[in-house]
Design an enzyme around this catalytic site. Structure first.
Site, short mmCIF file in Angstrom:
data_model
loop_
_atom_site.label_atom_id
_atom_site.label_comp_id
_atom_site.label_asym_id
_atom_site.label_seq_id
_atom_site.Cartn_x
_atom_site.Cartn_y
_atom_site.Cartn_z
N ASP A 1 0.81 -1.14 -0.08
CA ASP A 1 0.07 0.03 0.16
C ASP A 1 0.94 1.17 -0.05
OD1 ASP A 1 -2.80 1.30 0.33
OD2 ASP A 1 -1.74 2.07 2.36
N GLU B 1 1.43 -0.13 -4.90
CA GLU B 1 0.50 0.86 -5.38
C GLU B 1 1.09 2.20 -5.30
OE1 GLU B 1 -3.67 3.27 -3.63
OE2 GLU B 1 -2.02 2.68 -2.37
#
Length: 536
Positions: free
Chosen positions: A237, A273
Protein backbone atom coordinates in the site's frame (compact mmCIF):
# COMPACT_ATOMS: atom_id res chain seq x y z
CA UNK A 1 -56.19 -44.36 -45.17
CA UNK A 2 -56.61 -42.31 -41.99
CA UNK A 3 -54.33 -44.69 -40.13
CA UNK A 4 -51.65 -44.38 -42.85
CA UNK A 5 -51.92 -40.58 -42.66
CA UNK A 6 -51.51 -40.64 -38.87
CA UNK A 7 -48.43 -42.86 -39.22
CA UNK A 8 -47.04 -40.49 -41.87
CA UNK A 9 -47.77 -37.48 -39.69
CA UNK A 10 -46.04 -39.07 -36.68
CA UNK A 11 -43.05 -40.06 -38.80
CA UNK A 12 -42.81 -36.58 -40.26
CA UNK A 13 -43.04 -35.06 -36.78
CA UNK A 14 -40.27 -37.36 -35.56
CA UNK A 15 -38.05 -36.46 -38.51
CA UNK A 16 -38.76 -32.77 -37.97
CA UNK A 17 -38.02 -33.05 -34.25
CA UNK A 18 -34.81 -34.91 -34.97
CA UNK A 19 -33.78 -32.27 -37.49
CA UNK A 20 -34.49 -29.53 -35.00
CA UNK A 21 -32.54 -31.39 -32.32
CA UNK A 22 -29.56 -31.86 -34.64
CA UNK A 23 -29.76 -28.21 -35.61
CA UNK A 24 -29.83 -27.21 -31.95
CA UNK A 25 -26.91 -29.48 -31.14
CA UNK A 26 -25.00 -28.09 -34.10
CA UNK A 27 -25.78 -24.57 -32.99
CA UNK A 28 -24.83 -25.36 -29.42
CA UNK A 29 -21.60 -26.83 -30.68
CA UNK A 30 -20.87 -23.67 -32.61
CA UNK A 31 -21.84 -21.66 -29.55
CA UNK A 32 -19.47 -23.64 -27.37
CA UNK A 33 -16.84 -23.74 -30.11
CA UNK A 34 -13.77 -21.99 -28.81
CA UNK A 35 -15.04 -22.18 -25.21
CA UNK A 36 -14.47 -25.94 -25.33
CA UNK A 37 -10.77 -25.48 -25.97
CA UNK A 38 -8.39 -26.55 -23.23
CA UNK A 39 -6.92 -23.86 -21.02
CA UNK A 40 -3.16 -23.38 -20.90
CA UNK A 41 -2.72 -21.80 -17.48
CA UNK A 42 0.93 -21.40 -16.47
CA UNK A 43 1.87 -21.48 -12.79
CA UNK A 44 3.75 -18.20 -12.64
CA UNK A 45 3.05 -14.63 -11.56
CA UNK A 46 1.18 -13.62 -14.71
CA UNK A 47 -2.26 -14.19 -13.26
CA UNK A 48 -5.82 -12.90 -13.32
CA UNK A 49 -6.50 -11.43 -9.90
CA UNK A 50 -9.75 -10.83 -8.02
CA UNK A 51 -9.65 -8.03 -5.45
CA UNK A 52 -11.80 -8.82 -2.39
CA UNK A 53 -12.93 -6.43 0.32
CA UNK A 54 -13.76 -9.04 2.96
CA UNK A 55 -16.08 -6.72 4.95
CA UNK A 56 -18.56 -6.43 2.06
CA UNK A 57 -17.96 -9.68 0.20
CA UNK A 58 -19.78 -12.59 1.85
CA UNK A 59 -21.07 -13.23 5.37
CA UNK A 60 -20.99 -16.74 6.81
CA UNK A 61 -22.32 -16.25 10.35
CA UNK A 62 -25.37 -14.03 9.98
CA UNK A 63 -23.96 -10.77 11.38
CA UNK A 64 -24.04 -9.19 7.87
CA UNK A 65 -20.31 -8.46 7.98
CA UNK A 66 -18.19 -10.35 5.47
CA UNK A 67 -15.65 -12.78 6.86
CA UNK A 68 -13.00 -15.29 5.83
CA UNK A 69 -15.38 -18.22 5.94
CA UNK A 70 -17.56 -16.24 3.56
CA UNK A 71 -14.62 -15.92 1.16
CA UNK A 72 -14.00 -19.67 1.47
CA UNK A 73 -17.65 -20.33 0.59
CA UNK A 74 -17.22 -18.35 -2.65
CA UNK A 75 -13.96 -19.90 -3.84
CA UNK A 76 -15.85 -22.09 -6.28
CA UNK A 77 -17.43 -18.95 -7.76
CA UNK A 78 -14.04 -17.24 -8.06
CA UNK A 79 -12.39 -20.33 -9.54
CA UNK A 80 -15.26 -20.93 -11.97
CA UNK A 81 -14.87 -17.37 -13.26
CA UNK A 82 -11.30 -18.31 -14.17
CA UNK A 83 -9.41 -16.23 -11.62
CA UNK A 84 -6.20 -17.81 -10.36
CA UNK A 85 -5.21 -15.08 -7.92
CA UNK A 86 -6.95 -13.34 -5.01
CA UNK A 87 -5.92 -10.08 -3.38
CA UNK A 88 -7.43 -9.59 0.07
CA UNK A 89 -7.67 -6.03 1.26
CA UNK A 90 -6.37 -5.73 4.86
CA UNK A 91 -7.48 -8.50 7.22
CA UNK A 92 -5.48 -7.48 10.30
CA UNK A 93 -7.09 -5.96 13.43
CA UNK A 94 -8.19 -2.36 13.00
CA UNK A 95 -10.77 0.05 14.42
CA UNK A 96 -11.84 1.19 10.94
CA UNK A 97 -14.14 -0.65 8.55
CA UNK A 98 -11.48 -0.57 5.78
CA UNK A 99 -8.66 -1.76 8.08
CA UNK A 100 -5.83 0.21 6.49
CA UNK A 101 -4.84 1.36 9.99
CA UNK A 102 -3.35 -1.79 11.47
CA UNK A 103 -3.25 -2.39 15.24
CA UNK A 104 -1.58 -5.81 15.13
CA UNK A 105 0.31 -7.15 12.13
CA UNK A 106 0.26 -10.73 13.39
CA UNK A 107 -3.46 -11.30 13.90
CA UNK A 108 -6.81 -11.48 12.07
CA UNK A 109 -9.48 -8.89 12.79
CA UNK A 110 -12.09 -10.62 14.98
CA UNK A 111 -14.91 -9.41 12.71
CA UNK A 112 -13.34 -11.48 9.91
CA UNK A 113 -12.71 -14.63 11.92
CA UNK A 114 -9.66 -16.36 13.33
CA UNK A 115 -6.16 -17.27 12.23
CA UNK A 116 -7.45 -20.82 11.78
CA UNK A 117 -9.96 -19.44 9.26
CA UNK A 118 -7.14 -17.74 7.38
CA UNK A 119 -5.06 -20.90 7.37
CA UNK A 120 -8.05 -22.79 5.96
CA UNK A 121 -8.53 -20.15 3.26
CA UNK A 122 -4.85 -20.33 2.35
CA UNK A 123 -5.00 -24.12 2.10
CA UNK A 124 -8.18 -24.09 0.01
CA UNK A 125 -6.66 -21.56 -2.39
CA UNK A 126 -3.57 -23.72 -2.79
CA UNK A 127 -5.73 -26.75 -3.64
CA UNK A 128 -7.32 -24.75 -6.46
CA UNK A 129 -4.10 -23.30 -7.83
CA UNK A 130 -5.12 -19.83 -6.67
CA UNK A 131 -2.33 -17.61 -5.37
CA UNK A 132 -3.43 -15.61 -2.33
CA UNK A 133 -1.87 -12.23 -1.56
CA UNK A 134 -2.74 -9.91 1.30
CA UNK A 135 -2.56 -6.16 1.67
CA UNK A 136 0.56 -5.19 3.60
CA UNK A 137 0.37 -1.63 4.94
CA UNK A 138 3.93 -0.55 5.71
CA UNK A 139 3.68 3.21 5.28
CA UNK A 140 1.77 3.76 8.53
CA UNK A 141 0.18 1.96 11.47
CA UNK A 142 -2.90 2.69 13.50
CA UNK A 143 -2.55 5.33 16.20
CA UNK A 144 -3.72 2.49 18.47
CA UNK A 145 -0.82 0.21 17.54
CA UNK A 146 1.22 -0.73 20.66
CA UNK A 147 4.40 0.68 19.07
CA UNK A 148 2.80 4.08 18.68
CA UNK A 149 0.95 4.18 21.99
CA UNK A 150 4.14 3.21 23.83
CA UNK A 151 6.09 5.97 22.09
CA UNK A 152 3.40 8.55 22.88
CA UNK A 153 3.18 7.53 26.53
CA UNK A 154 6.93 7.83 26.76
CA UNK A 155 6.90 11.35 25.28
CA UNK A 156 4.12 12.40 27.64
CA UNK A 157 6.20 11.22 30.59
CA UNK A 158 9.33 13.17 29.62
CA UNK A 159 10.39 16.15 31.69
CA UNK A 160 10.36 19.32 29.54
CA UNK A 161 14.12 19.69 29.69
CA UNK A 162 14.89 16.05 28.80
CA UNK A 163 15.55 14.80 25.25
CA UNK A 164 13.95 11.53 24.05
CA UNK A 165 16.17 8.46 24.16
CA UNK A 166 15.85 5.39 21.93
CA UNK A 167 17.58 3.42 24.66
CA UNK A 168 14.71 4.28 27.01
CA UNK A 169 11.97 3.79 24.40
CA UNK A 170 12.94 1.94 21.18
CA UNK A 171 9.57 2.74 19.62
CA UNK A 172 10.31 6.46 19.62
CA UNK A 173 12.37 6.03 16.44
CA UNK A 174 9.68 3.93 14.70
CA UNK A 175 7.78 7.12 13.80
CA UNK A 176 8.46 10.71 12.77
CA UNK A 177 8.34 12.74 15.98
CA UNK A 178 9.53 16.34 16.26
CA UNK A 179 9.52 18.90 19.04
CA UNK A 180 7.66 22.06 18.11
CA UNK A 181 4.81 22.36 15.65
CA UNK A 182 5.97 22.00 12.00
CA UNK A 183 4.56 24.31 9.36
CA UNK A 184 2.44 21.58 7.80
CA UNK A 185 -1.10 20.30 8.19
CA UNK A 186 0.15 16.69 8.21
CA UNK A 187 1.54 16.87 11.76
CA UNK A 188 -0.48 16.15 14.90
CA UNK A 189 0.13 16.89 18.56
CA UNK A 190 1.01 14.14 21.03
CA UNK A 191 -1.46 14.85 23.83
CA UNK A 192 -0.67 18.25 25.35
CA UNK A 193 3.09 17.91 24.85
CA UNK A 194 5.33 19.93 22.56
CA UNK A 195 5.83 16.83 20.39
CA UNK A 196 4.17 16.23 17.03
CA UNK A 197 4.00 13.22 14.71
CA UNK A 198 3.57 12.97 10.95
CA UNK A 199 0.47 11.42 9.37
CA UNK A 200 0.19 11.97 5.62
CA UNK A 201 -3.30 10.43 5.43
CA UNK A 202 -4.80 11.45 8.78
CA UNK A 203 -4.11 11.57 12.52
CA UNK A 204 -5.20 7.94 12.99
CA UNK A 205 -2.46 6.73 10.62
CA UNK A 206 0.95 7.86 11.92
CA UNK A 207 3.71 7.43 9.33
CA UNK A 208 6.56 5.11 10.20
CA UNK A 209 10.27 5.91 9.97
CA UNK A 210 12.19 3.61 7.66
CA UNK A 211 15.48 5.06 8.87
CA UNK A 212 14.98 2.80 11.88
CA UNK A 213 16.66 -0.55 11.31
CA UNK A 214 14.79 -1.93 14.32
CA UNK A 215 11.50 -1.09 12.59
CA UNK A 216 12.66 -2.86 9.46
CA UNK A 217 13.44 -5.95 11.53
CA UNK A 218 9.90 -5.82 12.93
CA UNK A 219 8.48 -5.73 9.40
CA UNK A 220 10.73 -8.58 8.30
CA UNK A 221 9.21 -10.66 11.08
CA UNK A 222 5.74 -9.66 9.85
CA UNK A 223 6.55 -10.74 6.29
CA UNK A 224 8.00 -14.02 7.58
CA UNK A 225 4.85 -14.66 9.58
CA UNK A 226 2.43 -14.31 6.66
CA UNK A 227 4.64 -16.18 4.21
CA UNK A 228 4.69 -19.07 6.69
CA UNK A 229 0.88 -18.88 6.76
CA UNK A 230 0.92 -19.64 3.05
CA UNK A 231 0.40 -16.29 1.36
CA UNK A 232 1.89 -16.06 -2.09
CA UNK A 233 3.01 -12.47 -1.71
CA UNK A 234 1.80 -8.99 -0.84
CA UNK A 235 0.04 -5.97 -2.23
CA UNK A 236 2.07 -3.03 -0.95
CA UNK A 237 0.00 0.00 0.00
CA UNK A 238 0.94 3.64 -0.68
CA UNK A 239 4.55 2.97 -1.66
CA UNK A 240 5.24 6.49 -2.88
CA UNK A 241 4.59 7.81 0.63
CA UNK A 242 7.35 5.86 2.39
CA UNK A 243 9.34 9.01 1.78
CA UNK A 244 6.85 11.43 0.26
CA UNK A 245 8.43 13.22 -2.68
CA UNK A 246 11.56 11.07 -2.88
CA UNK A 247 11.45 8.40 -5.56
CA UNK A 248 15.03 7.32 -4.83
CA UNK A 249 14.36 6.63 -1.16
CA UNK A 250 11.06 4.88 -1.95
CA UNK A 251 12.84 2.62 -4.42
CA UNK A 252 15.41 1.78 -1.74
CA UNK A 253 12.68 0.70 0.70
CA UNK A 254 10.99 -1.36 -1.99
CA UNK A 255 14.29 -3.00 -2.91
CA UNK A 256 14.72 -4.03 0.72
CA UNK A 257 11.19 -5.50 0.81
CA UNK A 258 11.67 -7.31 -2.51
CA UNK A 259 15.06 -8.75 -1.59
CA UNK A 260 13.83 -9.95 1.77
CA UNK A 261 10.61 -11.55 0.52
CA UNK A 262 12.26 -13.23 -2.48
CA UNK A 263 15.00 -14.66 -0.24
CA UNK A 264 12.28 -16.33 1.83
CA UNK A 265 9.95 -17.25 -1.04
CA UNK A 266 11.50 -16.88 -4.51
CA UNK A 267 8.20 -17.25 -6.37
CA UNK A 268 6.33 -14.73 -4.22
CA UNK A 269 4.42 -12.01 -6.06
CA UNK A 270 4.68 -8.36 -5.05
CA UNK A 271 2.54 -5.59 -6.48
CA UNK A 272 2.86 -1.98 -5.38
CA UNK A 273 0.48 0.94 -5.36
CA UNK A 274 2.31 4.00 -6.69
CA UNK A 275 -0.59 6.27 -7.60
CA UNK A 276 1.18 8.30 -10.27
CA UNK A 277 1.43 8.48 -14.04
CA UNK A 278 3.38 6.08 -16.23
CA UNK A 279 6.46 8.27 -16.35
CA UNK A 280 6.77 8.09 -12.56
CA UNK A 281 5.48 4.66 -11.55
CA UNK A 282 7.48 2.91 -14.27
CA UNK A 283 10.65 4.09 -12.52
CA UNK A 284 9.66 2.13 -9.40
CA UNK A 285 10.37 -1.10 -11.31
CA UNK A 286 14.07 -0.51 -10.65
CA UNK A 287 13.34 -1.80 -7.12
CA UNK A 288 12.84 -5.36 -8.37
CA UNK A 289 9.17 -5.44 -7.29
CA UNK A 290 7.25 -7.62 -9.79
CA UNK A 291 4.42 -5.22 -10.58
CA UNK A 292 2.97 -1.78 -10.04
CA UNK A 293 -0.63 -0.88 -10.74
CA UNK A 294 -1.14 0.70 -14.14
CA UNK A 295 -2.97 3.89 -13.22
CA UNK A 296 -2.72 5.29 -16.76
CA UNK A 297 -5.45 2.94 -17.97
CA UNK A 298 -7.73 3.17 -14.92
CA UNK A 299 -10.50 5.42 -13.67
CA UNK A 300 -12.86 7.83 -15.42
CA UNK A 301 -10.04 9.68 -17.22
CA UNK A 302 -7.79 6.69 -17.96
CA UNK A 303 -7.07 5.19 -21.38
CA UNK A 304 -9.88 2.62 -21.14
CA UNK A 305 -12.61 5.15 -20.32
CA UNK A 306 -11.39 7.57 -22.97
CA UNK A 307 -11.32 4.83 -25.58
CA UNK A 308 -14.92 3.84 -24.89
CA UNK A 309 -16.47 7.22 -24.16
CA UNK A 310 -14.57 9.89 -26.05
CA UNK A 311 -14.21 10.56 -29.77
CA UNK A 312 -11.35 11.74 -31.95
CA UNK A 313 -8.11 10.17 -33.12
CA UNK A 314 -6.45 10.70 -29.72
CA UNK A 315 -9.10 8.50 -28.06
CA UNK A 316 -9.63 5.96 -30.82
CA UNK A 317 -9.09 2.22 -30.88
CA UNK A 318 -5.85 2.96 -32.73
CA UNK A 319 -4.77 5.17 -29.82
CA UNK A 320 -5.57 2.32 -27.41
CA UNK A 321 -3.28 -0.01 -29.40
CA UNK A 322 -0.53 2.59 -29.34
CA UNK A 323 -0.99 2.99 -25.56
CA UNK A 324 -0.48 -0.76 -25.07
CA UNK A 325 2.89 -0.53 -26.81
CA UNK A 326 3.79 2.68 -24.97
CA UNK A 327 3.23 1.26 -21.48
CA UNK A 328 5.07 -1.95 -22.38
CA UNK A 329 8.12 -0.06 -23.63
CA UNK A 330 8.18 2.40 -20.71
CA UNK A 331 8.18 -0.44 -18.19
CA UNK A 332 10.80 -2.47 -20.05
CA UNK A 333 13.12 0.51 -20.14
CA UNK A 334 13.35 0.12 -16.36
CA UNK A 335 13.32 -3.68 -16.16
CA UNK A 336 12.94 -6.25 -18.91
CA UNK A 337 11.22 -8.89 -16.77
CA UNK A 338 8.69 -6.56 -15.13
CA UNK A 339 5.01 -7.54 -15.07
CA UNK A 340 2.47 -4.77 -15.70
CA UNK A 341 -0.57 -4.74 -13.36
CA UNK A 342 -3.50 -3.36 -15.36
CA UNK A 343 -6.82 -2.66 -13.67
CA UNK A 344 -9.87 -0.55 -14.47
CA UNK A 345 -11.21 0.37 -11.03
CA UNK A 346 -10.36 -0.51 -7.44
CA UNK A 347 -11.63 0.23 -3.93
CA UNK A 348 -10.57 3.89 -4.18
CA UNK A 349 -12.42 4.59 -7.44
CA UNK A 350 -16.05 4.85 -8.49
CA UNK A 351 -17.28 1.71 -10.17
CA UNK A 352 -17.03 1.37 -13.94
CA UNK A 353 -20.75 1.03 -14.64
CA UNK A 354 -21.18 4.68 -13.77
CA UNK A 355 -18.42 5.78 -16.16
CA UNK A 356 -20.20 3.83 -18.87
CA UNK A 357 -23.62 5.43 -18.15
CA UNK A 358 -24.93 1.97 -17.24
CA UNK A 359 -24.70 0.86 -20.87
CA UNK A 360 -24.12 -2.90 -20.58
CA UNK A 361 -22.36 -3.07 -23.97
CA UNK A 362 -19.84 -0.42 -22.90
CA UNK A 363 -19.35 -2.05 -19.49
CA UNK A 364 -18.52 -5.32 -21.25
CA UNK A 365 -16.12 -3.76 -23.74
CA UNK A 366 -14.31 -1.80 -21.04
CA UNK A 367 -13.89 -5.04 -19.10
CA UNK A 368 -12.34 -6.69 -22.17
CA UNK A 369 -9.90 -3.81 -22.65
CA UNK A 370 -8.71 -4.40 -19.08
CA UNK A 371 -8.71 -8.19 -18.80
CA UNK A 372 -6.96 -8.76 -22.13
CA UNK A 373 -4.00 -6.50 -21.34
CA UNK A 374 -0.54 -7.94 -20.87
CA UNK A 375 0.71 -8.61 -17.35
CA UNK A 376 -1.29 -9.49 -14.24
CA UNK A 377 -4.83 -8.19 -14.75
CA UNK A 378 -6.83 -7.17 -11.66
CA UNK A 379 -10.63 -7.11 -11.35
CA UNK A 380 -12.38 -5.53 -8.35
CA UNK A 381 -15.13 -7.70 -6.85
CA UNK A 382 -18.53 -6.89 -8.36
CA UNK A 383 -17.16 -5.40 -11.57
CA UNK A 384 -17.95 -8.70 -13.26
CA UNK A 385 -21.67 -7.98 -12.71
CA UNK A 386 -21.57 -4.20 -13.24
CA UNK A 387 -22.16 -3.14 -9.66
CA UNK A 388 -22.97 0.45 -8.69
CA UNK A 389 -20.88 2.64 -6.38
CA UNK A 390 -19.63 6.21 -6.46
CA UNK A 391 -19.12 9.22 -4.21
CA UNK A 392 -17.70 8.60 -0.74
CA UNK A 393 -15.30 5.70 -0.25
CA UNK A 394 -17.90 3.61 1.59
CA UNK A 395 -20.13 3.65 -1.51
CA UNK A 396 -17.31 2.21 -3.61
CA UNK A 397 -17.06 -0.73 -1.19
CA UNK A 398 -20.73 -1.72 -1.12
CA UNK A 399 -22.00 -5.27 -0.52
CA UNK A 400 -21.34 -7.82 -3.23
CA UNK A 401 -24.66 -8.20 -5.06
CA UNK A 402 -25.06 -11.96 -4.77
CA UNK A 403 -28.85 -11.98 -4.62
CA UNK A 404 -31.79 -9.65 -5.24
CA UNK A 405 -32.94 -10.61 -1.74
CA UNK A 406 -30.99 -8.48 0.78
CA UNK A 407 -31.75 -11.09 3.45
CA UNK A 408 -30.33 -13.98 1.40
CA UNK A 409 -27.54 -16.08 2.84
CA UNK A 410 -24.13 -14.46 2.41
CA UNK A 411 -25.38 -10.91 1.89
CA UNK A 412 -23.64 -8.15 3.87
CA UNK A 413 -24.83 -4.74 5.03
CA UNK A 414 -21.74 -2.81 3.91
CA UNK A 415 -19.93 0.00 5.73
CA UNK A 416 -21.95 1.92 8.31
CA UNK A 417 -21.67 5.29 6.52
CA UNK A 418 -22.45 3.91 3.07
CA UNK A 419 -25.25 5.65 1.21
CA UNK A 420 -27.95 3.43 -0.33
CA UNK A 421 -26.74 1.89 -3.59
CA UNK A 422 -29.17 0.81 -6.31
CA UNK A 423 -27.61 -1.67 -8.70
CA UNK A 424 -28.75 -1.19 -12.29
CA UNK A 425 -27.85 -4.68 -13.49
CA UNK A 426 -29.09 -8.04 -12.16
CA UNK A 427 -27.45 -9.84 -9.24
CA UNK A 428 -24.76 -12.50 -9.68
CA UNK A 429 -27.29 -15.27 -9.13
CA UNK A 430 -29.35 -14.11 -12.12
CA UNK A 431 -26.45 -13.14 -14.38
CA UNK A 432 -24.85 -16.57 -14.06
CA UNK A 433 -27.91 -18.01 -15.85
CA UNK A 434 -27.74 -15.50 -18.71
CA UNK A 435 -25.44 -16.27 -21.64
CA UNK A 436 -25.47 -12.59 -22.66
CA UNK A 437 -24.84 -11.05 -19.22
CA UNK A 438 -21.92 -8.92 -18.10
CA UNK A 439 -20.87 -11.84 -15.89
CA UNK A 440 -20.76 -14.25 -18.85
CA UNK A 441 -18.81 -11.75 -20.92
CA UNK A 442 -16.19 -11.34 -18.17
CA UNK A 443 -15.99 -15.10 -17.77
CA UNK A 444 -15.36 -15.48 -21.49
CA UNK A 445 -12.69 -12.77 -21.44
CA UNK A 446 -10.86 -14.54 -18.62
CA UNK A 447 -11.24 -17.86 -20.44
CA UNK A 448 -9.59 -16.37 -23.53
CA UNK A 449 -6.77 -15.19 -21.29
CA UNK A 450 -6.39 -18.64 -19.76
CA UNK A 451 -6.46 -20.42 -23.13
CA UNK A 452 -3.84 -18.22 -24.75
CA UNK A 453 -0.70 -17.59 -22.63
CA UNK A 454 0.42 -14.95 -25.12
CA UNK A 455 -2.35 -12.59 -23.96
CA UNK A 456 -0.75 -12.08 -20.55
CA UNK A 457 2.90 -12.65 -21.45
CA UNK A 458 3.33 -11.66 -25.07
CA UNK A 459 5.34 -8.79 -26.49
CA UNK A 460 2.86 -6.36 -28.06
CA UNK A 461 3.27 -4.96 -31.57
CA UNK A 462 0.75 -2.85 -33.45
CA UNK A 463 -0.41 -3.96 -36.91
CA UNK A 464 0.19 -0.59 -38.53
CA UNK A 465 -1.36 -1.54 -41.86
CA UNK A 466 -4.80 -1.56 -40.19
CA UNK A 467 -5.75 2.11 -40.39
CA UNK A 468 -9.42 2.14 -39.35
CA UNK A 469 -9.63 4.34 -36.23
CA UNK A 470 -12.27 2.03 -34.72
CA UNK A 471 -9.99 -1.02 -34.89
CA UNK A 472 -7.18 -1.80 -32.48
CA UNK A 473 -5.03 -4.39 -34.24
CA UNK A 474 -2.10 -5.94 -32.38
CA UNK A 475 0.01 -9.06 -32.19
CA UNK A 476 1.41 -10.67 -29.06
CA UNK A 477 4.43 -12.95 -29.24
CA UNK A 478 5.55 -15.32 -26.48
CA UNK A 479 7.63 -18.49 -26.50
CA UNK A 480 7.96 -18.44 -30.29
CA UNK A 481 4.18 -18.27 -30.78
CA UNK A 482 2.26 -15.26 -32.09
CA UNK A 483 -1.43 -14.43 -31.75
CA UNK A 484 -3.33 -11.62 -33.42
CA UNK A 485 -5.96 -9.60 -31.61
CA UNK A 486 -8.53 -7.32 -33.21
CA UNK A 487 -10.81 -5.01 -31.23
CA UNK A 488 -13.79 -3.34 -32.90
CA UNK A 489 -14.55 -0.42 -30.59
CA UNK A 490 -17.26 1.01 -32.80
CA UNK A 491 -20.60 1.36 -31.02
CA UNK A 492 -22.64 0.58 -34.13
CA UNK A 493 -20.61 -0.55 -37.14
CA UNK A 494 -19.62 -4.02 -38.25
CA UNK A 495 -16.01 -4.01 -39.45
CA UNK A 496 -13.98 -6.19 -41.78
CA UNK A 497 -10.22 -6.56 -41.42
CA UNK A 498 -8.00 -8.36 -43.94
CA UNK A 499 -5.22 -10.33 -42.21
CA UNK A 500 -4.43 -12.49 -45.26
CA UNK A 501 -0.81 -11.39 -45.29
CA UNK A 502 -0.25 -13.24 -41.99
CA UNK A 503 -1.07 -16.62 -43.51
CA UNK A 504 -3.93 -18.97 -42.78
CA UNK A 505 -5.14 -17.85 -39.37
CA UNK A 506 -7.59 -19.72 -37.17
CA UNK A 507 -10.13 -17.89 -35.03
CA UNK A 508 -9.39 -19.32 -31.56
CA UNK A 509 -11.87 -17.21 -29.63
CA UNK A 510 -13.85 -14.02 -29.57
CA UNK A 511 -15.94 -11.70 -27.43
CA UNK A 512 -19.05 -9.92 -28.64
CA UNK A 513 -21.08 -7.51 -26.52
CA UNK A 514 -24.29 -8.50 -28.33
CA UNK A 515 -23.45 -12.16 -28.76
CA UNK A 516 -23.12 -11.76 -32.55
CA UNK A 517 -20.60 -14.18 -34.00
CA UNK A 518 -17.17 -13.13 -35.25
CA UNK A 519 -16.28 -14.89 -38.51
CA UNK A 520 -13.19 -15.42 -40.68
CA UNK A 521 -13.28 -16.15 -44.40
CA UNK A 522 -10.31 -16.09 -46.79
CA UNK A 523 -8.24 -14.12 -44.30
CA UNK A 524 -10.91 -11.48 -43.73
CA UNK A 525 -12.22 -11.13 -40.18
CA UNK A 526 -15.74 -9.78 -39.74
CA UNK A 527 -16.25 -8.12 -36.37
CA UNK A 528 -19.62 -6.93 -35.06
CA UNK A 529 -19.67 -3.72 -33.03
CA UNK A 530 -17.98 -3.95 -29.62
CA UNK A 531 -16.17 -7.21 -30.22
CA UNK A 532 -12.72 -8.78 -29.91
CA UNK A 533 -11.19 -11.56 -32.03
CA UNK A 534 -8.17 -13.72 -31.17
CA UNK A 535 -6.47 -15.57 -34.01
CA UNK A 536 -3.38 -17.72 -34.40
Amino acid sequence: MKREFRVFRKSFALVLALALLLSCLSGCGAEKGWRARETAVIDDNYRTWYEVFVYSFCDSDGDQIGDLQGVISKLDYIEDMGFNGIWLMPVMPSDSYHKYDVKDYLEIDPAYGTMADFEQLSAECEKRGIKLIVDLVLNHTSSEHPWFTAACEYLKSLAPEKEPSVAECPYYEYYHFVKGRPDSENWYQVGSTDYYYEGIFWSGMPDVNFESQALRKEFEAVMDFWLEKGVGGFRLDAVKEFYSGSLTKNVEVLSWVNDYVKAVKPDAYLVGEAWEGLGSYSQYYASGIDSFFDFDFAGPTGVISKTINYSGAENSAQAYAKALVRVQNAIRENREDAIDAPFFVNHDMARAAGYMSYDARKVKMAGALNVLMSGSAFVYYGEEIGMTGSGKDENKRAPMYWSADPAAKGMTKGPADMEPQENQFPCAEEQRKDRNSIYSFYKDAILLRNQNPEIARGTVARLEEVEDLDIAAISKTYGGETIYMLYNISETDEKQVDLGQYGELELVGYLSADGVEVTVEDGTVTLPSYSVAVLR
